[in-house]
Design an enzyme around this catalytic site. Sequence first.
Site, PDB file in Angstrom:
ATOM      1  N   ALA B  17     -25.903 -25.364   8.899  1.00 32.41           N
ATOM      2  CA  ALA B  17     -27.198 -26.030   8.751  1.00 32.41           C
ATOM      3  C   ALA B  17     -27.750 -25.994   7.329  1.00 32.41           C
ATOM      4  O   ALA B  17     -28.027 -27.043   6.731  1.00 32.41           O
ATOM      5  CB  ALA B  17     -28.203 -25.422   9.726  1.00 32.41           C
ATOM      6  N   ARG B  28     -28.722 -37.562  -1.131  1.00 28.76           N
ATOM      7  CA  ARG B  28     -29.665 -38.658  -0.973  1.00 28.76           C
ATOM      8  C   ARG B  28     -30.401 -38.943  -2.280  1.00 28.76           C
ATOM      9  O   ARG B  28     -30.705 -40.078  -2.609  1.00 28.76           O
ATOM     10  CB  ARG B  28     -30.711 -38.299   0.110  1.00 28.76           C
ATOM     11  CG  ARG B  28     -30.544 -39.098   1.390  1.00 28.76           C
ATOM     12  CD  ARG B  28     -31.502 -38.623   2.482  1.00 28.76           C
ATOM     13  NE  ARG B  28     -30.745 -38.113   3.603  1.00 28.76           N
ATOM     14  CZ  ARG B  28     -30.876 -36.920   4.174  1.00 28.76           C
ATOM     15  NH1 ARG B  28     -31.794 -36.072   3.726  1.00 28.76           N
ATOM     16  NH2 ARG B  28     -30.107 -36.567   5.161  1.00 28.76           N
ATOM     17  N   SER B  47     -22.113 -28.080  10.427  1.00 28.87           N
ATOM     18  CA  SER B  47     -23.404 -28.570  10.921  1.00 28.87           C
ATOM     19  C   SER B  47     -23.511 -28.585  12.430  1.00 28.87           C
ATOM     20  O   SER B  47     -23.758 -29.618  13.046  1.00 28.87           O
ATOM     21  CB  SER B  47     -23.642 -29.995  10.398  1.00 28.87           C
ATOM     22  OG  SER B  47     -23.548 -30.032   9.013  1.00 28.87           O
ATOM     23  N   CYS B  51     -27.478 -22.308  18.202  1.00 24.37           N
ATOM     24  CA  CYS B  51     -28.494 -22.036  19.233  1.00 24.37           C
ATOM     25  C   CYS B  51     -28.151 -22.693  20.559  1.00 24.37           C
ATOM     26  O   CYS B  51     -28.683 -22.325  21.603  1.00 24.37           O
ATOM     27  CB  CYS B  51     -29.854 -22.558  18.797  1.00 24.37           C
ATOM     28  SG  CYS B  51     -30.252 -22.245  17.076  1.00 24.37           S
ATOM     29  N   ARG B  78     -20.114 -39.373   3.093  1.00 26.81           N
ATOM     30  CA  ARG B  78     -21.281 -39.402   2.197  1.00 26.81           C
ATOM     31  C   ARG B  78     -20.955 -38.781   0.835  1.00 26.81           C
ATOM     32  O   ARG B  78     -21.830 -38.191   0.181  1.00 26.81           O
ATOM     33  CB  ARG B  78     -22.433 -38.637   2.850  1.00 26.81           C
ATOM     34  CG  ARG B  78     -22.975 -39.386   4.039  1.00 26.81           C
ATOM     35  CD  ARG B  78     -23.758 -38.474   4.965  1.00 26.81           C
ATOM     36  NE  ARG B  78     -23.924 -39.134   6.242  1.00 26.81           N
ATOM     37  CZ  ARG B  78     -25.094 -39.492   6.749  1.00 26.81           C
ATOM     38  NH1 ARG B  78     -26.203 -39.248   6.095  1.00 26.81           N
ATOM     39  NH2 ARG B  78     -25.151 -40.115   7.905  1.00 26.81           N
ATOM     40  N   VAL B  88     -14.716 -18.801   0.332  1.00 29.71           N
ATOM     41  CA  VAL B  88     -15.031 -18.334  -1.014  1.00 29.71           C
ATOM     42  C   VAL B  88     -14.918 -16.818  -1.018  1.00 29.71           C
ATOM     43  O   VAL B  88     -15.493 -16.135  -0.172  1.00 29.71           O
ATOM     44  CB  VAL B  88     -16.438 -18.800  -1.437  1.00 29.71           C
ATOM     45  CG1 VAL B  88     -16.830 -18.160  -2.769  1.00 29.71           C
ATOM     46  CG2 VAL B  88     -16.460 -20.326  -1.554  1.00 29.71           C
ATOM     47  N   ASP B 293     -29.416 -18.207   7.257  1.00 30.44           N
ATOM     48  CA  ASP B 293     -29.386 -16.863   7.831  1.00 30.44           C
ATOM     49  C   ASP B 293     -29.046 -15.770   6.830  1.00 30.44           C
ATOM     50  O   ASP B 293     -29.115 -14.586   7.167  1.00 30.44           O
ATOM     51  CB  ASP B 293     -28.350 -16.798   8.972  1.00 30.44           C
ATOM     52  CG  ASP B 293     -28.734 -17.663  10.156  1.00 30.44           C
ATOM     53  OD1 ASP B 293     -29.819 -18.286  10.126  1.00 30.44           O
ATOM     54  OD2 ASP B 293     -27.943 -17.715  11.120  1.00 30.44           O
TER      55      ASP B 293
END
Lengths: 461, 461
Positions: B17, B28, B47, B51, B78, B88, B293
């Site tokens: 997220a 954008r 993504s 939950c 995109r 990483v 998080d």
Amino acid sequence: MNMSAASERLVVIGGDAAGMSAASQARRLKGPGELEIVAFERGHFTSYSACGIPYWVGGDVEERDQLIARTPQEHRARDIDLRMRTEVTEIDVAGQRVRARDLDSGAESWTSYDKLVIATGARPIRPEMPGADAPGVHGVQTLDDGQALLDTLARTRGRDAVVVGAGYIGVEMAEALINRGYEVTVVNRGSEPMSTLDADMGRLVHEAMEGMGITMVNDAEVTKVLTGDDGRVRAVATQDAEYPADVVVLGIGVRPETSLAKAAGLPVGQHDGLLTDLAMRVRGHENIWAGGDCVEVLDLVSGQERHIALGTHANKHGQVIGANVGGGYATFPGVVGTAVSKVCDLEIARTGLREKDARRAGLRFETVTVESTSRAGYYPGASPMTVKMLAERRTGRLLGVQIVGREGAGKRVDIAAVALTAGMTVEAMTALDLGYAPPFSPVWDPVLVAARKAALKVRAS
Amino acid sequence: MNMSAASERLVVIGGDAAGMSAASQARRLKGPGELEIVAFERGHFTSYSACGIPYWVGGDVEERDQLIARTPQEHRARDIDLRMRTEVTEIDVAGQRVRARDLDSGAESWTSYDKLVIATGARPIRPEMPGADAPGVHGVQTLDDGQALLDTLARTRGRDAVVVGAGYIGVEMAEALINRGYEVTVVNRGSEPMSTLDADMGRLVHEAMEGMGITMVNDAEVTKVLTGDDGRVRAVATQDAEYPADVVVLGIGVRPETSLAKAAGLPVGQHDGLLTDLAMRVRGHENIWAGGDCVEVLDLVSGQERHIALGTHANKHGQVIGANVGGGYATFPGVVGTAVSKVCDLEIARTGLREKDARRAGLRFETVTVESTSRAGYYPGASPMTVKMLAERRTGRLLGVQIVGREGAGKRVDIAAVALTAGMTVEAMTALDLGYAPPFSPVWDPVLVAARKAALKVRAS
């Protein structure tokens, strides 16, 4: 210095939410030795939920008495001298007394007061037209109205019902009559139902109502009620057409019932409602309070007075009045204009200003409309919801929100109601920490989606 | 002066997220000619809604892919150079580069950055005890975890499930396993479930869960997972007892995943989460942002840092980071600690401070608890609701609200969340103009009933 032995008398005119809340709260603060309380009610009932009448008529609520929060007997048990079926016919402000008539005996008498609470409520707008008083034509303001309508429904077992007016009472009565098995036509003067919304949002209500099998006739005025040989209603006529009707329900709205107050020289505003200060005292009168449907309230967003007949306000007014009458301190700062209603499973909510309200208040604004869902899109029962938001140009202050959707849509308006009260900007709203879990909301709550879009538009304005 | 032809490179660590919201928002604002975006994700998915996993496991959500908001392919379309299954392993802050390992080939390489976003998320707390890694013991943090658990459920078709932990993941998993037909035991270290509530409110959750047939074992710590001859889990042992288990779900909570950041010398706080400024930049680092998080957030009520792993915050962080990385401006001011969850038809919500939080913050306060209903008492479906409210002494400032009830209870916490954000007093809250109609609320909304009682207590304090 306070005297004991009922040194003071409080007179309350009107035995519904505002009046009896005031009386009860005052009694909590002052015992009968300190304060005598006399309350006059011209009807048969006290402290009932007029807002619940559509659900009683529709059958969701089984018994009339479920709508009664507190009976006359219960009030009397709290040392309130409640005089039922007794109508106050005059307020003598200079003489600090009211004249009341016993509606059964016709006897009139004067009662003096030290403090007076006016809670005379509202009266329904009845259209001036032929046949408006015919049997089968009903208002739905009082429990007696509701019972009369239920009697008509039981007697006619008809097919066709016409509801005049498409405000919240109109749409709630449309639902009630659908539930009772009627073919329902709603005749509406405006271009869309729910004129408390902007027309683009009202359009969504219109479409949903048609989806429920309700016939919406917009831009139409009822000109005449047509009666049959038995004298009962058989149809209503508009300028263009006739609609058969075994029963007609008038849901056109209400006006403050202030004839008594005006005759006594008390101040009313542009909407014919009593004007009060923040402690709910009638302006210019130290010892007279007023609350509920007979007063105007300050709209905190527009800065102008409005008339809103709503039980939740009446209860708050009563609490504030009772606190002040009882020697405490409380104020009613005003409203932001929140309302929520439903027609079948469609939920409709609004708070703050519509476009025309904002223009009337001299505000320039941006509007956005977004589609979202009540729950996470993947969660069962997620239903679509449309949120419209108005924000002031430059400042970005939230001005209003309108919501139309299904389950979970309506009460989301509370988020905006609190934000309006706090004077929040839509930019600040984008960071609101609202409850999120998939059964309750998408990860961006619909109100936040609208706030984000509004904030972008304000920045670009 | 800005150079074109990909003058800058943004590297994002973590494809969920926060990371991908940041990447998308930056994209954008800046096209691929201005900003190259490279994102590393060590797992198989991007993504997705962690939950939502309990609802997928429980069967309310049918397909795993419903939980995926945007796939790697959609991100790549995109113009985000997304490298899946690539972890990483080092951040070289001085050299402005990261080292990443392709988890399939094992190949490692360095990628330089101009701007870096760290969105490494959280890692589940796994208890250190014998058998914790046995087959049949599952976490539920990732989609892979969810699939593995579903495989176990399909394979065992067992009777007994033990959930370790009674926070929101624990109670949601208890519901999921009930829905799958298991006998569910929840083993909880605390005195009551939902330690995000005060114990008196947690007690209500406890009672409701037992009413649903869930066995709650409080004040108990799992000391060992016992396995059968096949090596799979067969029971869990606490200090006092053994509970048979065909499957064990660990829902103990999470910690920020900041090992990489700490190794690079980036600042973490008391909860081991990265510390950022209001623009979500890692403190002391002009070109490094962090969100989701793996960071600590400011609690606006207590003034202290907290760690809250919640998708709605991660999405907001991502938006803010993306705006700032993309040359715009946005901030994340902090949280008030709102959370809502459910177990079967019980809704549980909280915002602001619990009693112990308030004490820890040095605040003196009053508490009230009220019982009310979700709708007008006479309206069908009106269900009981308990609201607890904390208000600061003297100032009357709202400090926190906890709600336990049925349908309509949970999202009412938003009223308090907005009021907390605005710094409202409980006295001011008593006048809030909340949505009222019988199907939606009693004439005094439960939150207002609590505010009235709290205001009285503050006045008397």
